[in-house]
Design a protein around this motif. Structure first.
Motif, PDB file in Angstrom:
ATOM      1  N   VAL B  85      79.726  91.741  22.995  1.00  0.00           N
ATOM      2  CA  VAL B  85      79.957  90.324  23.300  1.00  0.00           C
ATOM      3  C   VAL B  85      79.094  89.927  24.498  1.00  0.00           C
ATOM      4  O   VAL B  85      79.148  90.568  25.549  1.00  0.00           O
ATOM      5  N   SER B  86      78.318  88.877  24.312  1.00  0.00           N
ATOM      6  CA  SER B  86      77.462  88.390  25.390  1.00  0.00           C
ATOM      7  C   SER B  86      78.151  87.267  26.145  1.00  0.00           C
ATOM      8  O   SER B  86      79.176  86.729  25.712  1.00  0.00           O
ATOM      9  N   ASN B  87      77.564  86.958  27.287  1.00  0.00           N
ATOM     10  CA  ASN B  87      78.027  85.838  28.104  1.00  0.00           C
ATOM     11  C   ASN B  87      76.775  85.123  28.603  1.00  0.00           C
ATOM     12  O   ASN B  87      75.730  85.746  28.765  1.00  0.00           O
ATOM     13  N   ALA B  88      76.875  83.830  28.820  1.00  0.00           N
ATOM     14  CA  ALA B  88      75.711  83.118  29.338  1.00  0.00           C
ATOM     15  C   ALA B  88      76.136  81.976  30.237  1.00  0.00           C
ATOM     16  O   ALA B  88      77.227  81.414  30.080  1.00  0.00           O
ATOM     17  N   GLY B  89      75.293  81.675  31.201  1.00  0.00           N
ATOM     18  CA  GLY B  89      75.496  80.524  32.064  1.00  0.00           C
ATOM     19  C   GLY B  89      74.255  79.644  32.015  1.00  0.00           C
ATOM     20  O   GLY B  89      73.139  80.157  31.900  1.00  0.00           O
ATOM     21  N   PHE B  90      74.477  78.336  32.069  1.00  0.00           N
ATOM     22  CA  PHE B  90      73.389  77.367  31.920  1.00  0.00           C
ATOM     23  C   PHE B  90      73.402  76.374  33.073  1.00  0.00           C
ATOM     24  O   PHE B  90      74.471  75.899  33.470  1.00  0.00           O
ATOM     25  N   MET B  91      72.222  76.048  33.549  1.00  0.00           N
ATOM     26  CA  MET B  91      72.124  75.022  34.583  1.00  0.00           C
ATOM     27  C   MET B  91      70.916  74.136  34.314  1.00  0.00           C
ATOM     28  O   MET B  91      69.821  74.645  34.042  1.00  0.00           O
ATOM     29  N   VAL B  92      71.152  72.831  34.395  1.00  0.00           N
ATOM     30  CA  VAL B  92      70.085  71.852  34.195  1.00  0.00           C
ATOM     31  C   VAL B  92      69.970  71.027  35.481  1.00  0.00           C
ATOM     32  O   VAL B  92      70.990  70.676  36.088  1.00  0.00           O
ATOM     33  N   ALA B  93      68.758  70.777  35.907  1.00  0.00           N
ATOM     34  CA  ALA B  93      68.555  69.941  37.093  1.00  0.00           C
ATOM     35  C   ALA B  93      69.291  68.619  36.885  1.00  0.00           C
ATOM     36  O   ALA B  93      69.120  67.973  35.842  1.00  0.00           O
ATOM     37  N   PRO B  94      70.143  68.216  37.839  1.00  0.00           N
ATOM     38  CA  PRO B  94      70.979  67.019  37.638  1.00  0.00           C
ATOM     39  C   PRO B  94      70.188  65.781  37.195  1.00  0.00           C
ATOM     40  O   PRO B  94      70.656  65.038  36.330  1.00  0.00           O
ATOM     41  N   ALA B  95      68.992  65.592  37.703  1.00  0.00           N
ATOM     42  CA  ALA B  95      68.212  64.409  37.333  1.00  0.00           C
ATOM     43  C   ALA B  95      67.760  64.444  35.882  1.00  0.00           C
ATOM     44  O   ALA B  95      67.341  63.414  35.328  1.00  0.00           O
ATOM     45  N   GLU B  96      67.844  65.598  35.251  1.00  0.00           N
ATOM     46  CA  GLU B  96      67.351  65.764  33.870  1.00  0.00           C
ATOM     47  C   GLU B  96      68.476  65.803  32.843  1.00  0.00           C
ATOM     48  O   GLU B  96      68.228  66.058  31.667  1.00  0.00           O
ATOM     49  N   HIS B  97      69.700  65.567  33.285  1.00  0.00           N
ATOM     50  CA  HIS B  97      70.834  65.607  32.357  1.00  0.00           C
ATOM     51  C   HIS B  97      70.692  64.566  31.255  1.00  0.00           C
ATOM     52  O   HIS B  97      70.101  63.504  31.472  1.00  0.00           O
ATOM     53  N   GLY B  98      71.246  64.885  30.073  1.00  0.00           N
ATOM     54  CA  GLY B  98      71.270  63.913  28.979  1.00  0.00           C
ATOM     55  C   GLY B  98      69.999  63.886  28.174  1.00  0.00           C
ATOM     56  O   GLY B  98      69.827  63.036  27.296  1.00  0.00           O
ATOM     57  N   ARG B  99      69.097  64.839  28.412  1.00  0.00           N
ATOM     58  CA  ARG B  99      67.834  64.850  27.674  1.00  0.00           C
ATOM     59  C   ARG B  99      67.766  65.976  26.660  1.00  0.00           C
ATOM     60  O   ARG B  99      66.718  66.234  26.062  1.00  0.00           O
ATOM     61  N   GLY B 100      68.876  66.660  26.487  1.00  0.00           N
ATOM     62  CA  GLY B 100      68.904  67.711  25.466  1.00  0.00           C
ATOM     63  C   GLY B 100      68.422  69.064  25.958  1.00  0.00           C
ATOM     64  O   GLY B 100      68.245  69.992  25.160  1.00  0.00           O
ATOM     65  N   ILE B 101      68.228  69.181  27.267  1.00  0.00           N
ATOM     66  CA  ILE B 101      67.710  70.450  27.797  1.00  0.00           C
ATOM     67  C   ILE B 101      68.755  71.557  27.665  1.00  0.00           C
ATOM     68  O   ILE B 101      68.439  72.684  27.282  1.00  0.00           O
ATOM     69  N   GLY B 102      70.015  71.214  27.945  1.00  0.00           N
ATOM     70  CA  GLY B 102      71.094  72.197  27.812  1.00  0.00           C
ATOM     71  C   GLY B 102      71.205  72.705  26.384  1.00  0.00           C
ATOM     72  O   GLY B 102      71.303  73.906  26.138  1.00  0.00           O
ATOM     73  N   ARG B 103      71.168  71.781  25.442  1.00  0.00           N
ATOM     74  CA  ARG B 103      71.258  72.176  24.036  1.00  0.00           C
ATOM     75  C   ARG B 103      70.074  73.049  23.626  1.00  0.00           C
ATOM     76  O   ARG B 103      70.242  74.072  22.947  1.00  0.00           O
ATOM     77  N   THR B 104      68.888  72.653  24.034  1.00  0.00           N
ATOM     78  CA  THR B 104      67.698  73.437  23.665  1.00  0.00           C
ATOM     79  C   THR B 104      67.789  74.842  24.244  1.00  0.00           C
ATOM     80  O   THR B 104      67.488  75.831  23.562  1.00  0.00           O
ATOM     81  N   MET B 105      68.216  74.935  25.495  1.00  0.00           N
ATOM     82  CA  MET B 105      68.374  76.260  26.105  1.00  0.00           C
ATOM     83  C   MET B 105      69.455  77.059  25.381  1.00  0.00           C
ATOM     84  O   MET B 105      69.299  78.261  25.145  1.00  0.00           O
ATOM     85  N   ALA B 106      70.554  76.394  25.024  1.00  0.00           N
ATOM     86  CA  ALA B 106      71.660  77.108  24.378  1.00  0.00           C
ATOM     87  C   ALA B 106      71.240  77.655  23.018  1.00  0.00           C
ATOM     88  O   ALA B 106      71.584  78.790  22.656  1.00  0.00           O
ATOM     89  N   GLU B 107      70.479  76.863  22.265  1.00  0.00           N
ATOM     90  CA  GLU B 107      70.011  77.345  20.960  1.00  0.00           C
ATOM     91  C   GLU B 107      69.074  78.539  21.137  1.00  0.00           C
ATOM     92  O   GLU B 107      69.143  79.527  20.403  1.00  0.00           O
ATOM     93  N   HIS B 108      68.204  78.447  22.138  1.00  0.00           N
ATOM     94  CA  HIS B 108      67.317  79.564  22.466  1.00  0.00           C
ATOM     95  C   HIS B 108      68.138  80.794  22.837  1.00  0.00           C
ATOM     96  O   HIS B 108      67.867  81.923  22.395  1.00  0.00           O
ATOM     97  N   CYS B 109      69.172  80.556  23.632  1.00  0.00           N
ATOM     98  CA  CYS B 109      70.025  81.637  24.123  1.00  0.00           C
ATOM     99  C   CYS B 109      70.756  82.339  22.983  1.00  0.00           C
ATOM    100  O   CYS B 109      70.845  83.574  22.947  1.00  0.00           O
TER     101      CYS B 109
END
Lengths: 169, 169
Positions: B85-109
């Protein structure tokens, strides 16, 4: 009954460096079976003691006379906004199982947690096949608040569920 | 749409020591609000990087051009019998929120986790008020498998529940 006698003889105190040998002996015996902890059965003494005495842990031993029969480590489960919730791990020398040592340590631990200002206690990884532990935790007021599907690869039973258990203090 | 354009421009690669400044800047900004991570908002740069690059972690950054906009760390959630079982943590620069960066990273992850042989992913501490994250994780196939009652002291909302989220890979 020897059960009560033994428990009454049991005293619990903070662990010191002089207890390392006895703790390591118990730790190694407990993890060697690989069926109750997600810890490498071949963990080194150094890594085991580093884990059990991690910074900000409160580590105790239970002894009868001069014989150390069990040990537990109490710590903050999460930092910062999660720091009111404690976490604890318990280990009893395999030959001493069934004598109430785990329960006596757990009751001591709950009191210590309250004394230290914690308002809850969480067990992150209670393996569902560890029926003895689950019965004890339920008896001590813990509830299963989460089930991690197949999160533990049991050495003989294959993938089994893991419980997250929790109680307020 | 700038949203899609930005996401398409995003590339994700393993982090190196040269990314430490950018990662620390994002890390500090994210934890400073104290409402999404159980991490001390005043954590030091050294402790933050030690956590994000802990031994056996796989740490990545997401960048557009040469600007680092997000970072994630993927690791084993538990040792030994829990190591599938893996675990992951994600952080996006606050000014960049809402641009899909978290989702893109999560899919990569999720792909990286599969590639590394993990068969599940667990998030241990998803704060129930972090609706954006919960919506994203559910959308990516995670289920709430546990609820930790009042396990997070939110800086403005008081004690709030925390979720354990899980998905098979």
């Amino acid at each position: 009954m020897s059960y009560n006698l033994n428990v009454q003889q049991l005293s619990i105190r903070p662990a010191t460096e002089r207890d390392h040998d006895a703790i390591w002996k118990i730790f190694q015996a407990v993890v060697s079976t690989g069926d109750t902890y997600a810890i490498d059965p071949d963990i080194s003494r150094e890594d085991a003691l580093a884990y059990w005495f991690a910074p900000k842990s409160h580590t105790y031993i239970a002894e009868a006379g001069r014989k150390i029969l069990g040990t537990y480590a109490l710590r903050t489960n999460r930092a910062s906004g999660g720091s009111h919730v404690s976490n604890a791990g318990f280990m009893v020398a395999p030959a001493e199982h069934g004598r109430g040592i785990g329960r006596t340590m757990a009751e001591h631990c709950l009191n210590e947690a309250r004394r230290l200002g914690f308002t809850a206690m969480q067990f992150n990884f209670v393996i569902s096949t560890n029926e003895h532990a689950i019965r004890l935790w339920k008896n001590l007021g813990f509830a299963i608040v989460g089930t991690l599907p197949g999160a533990f690869r049991h050495p003989t039973k294959g993938f089994v569920d893991v419980y997250v258990m929790f109680r307020q203090l």
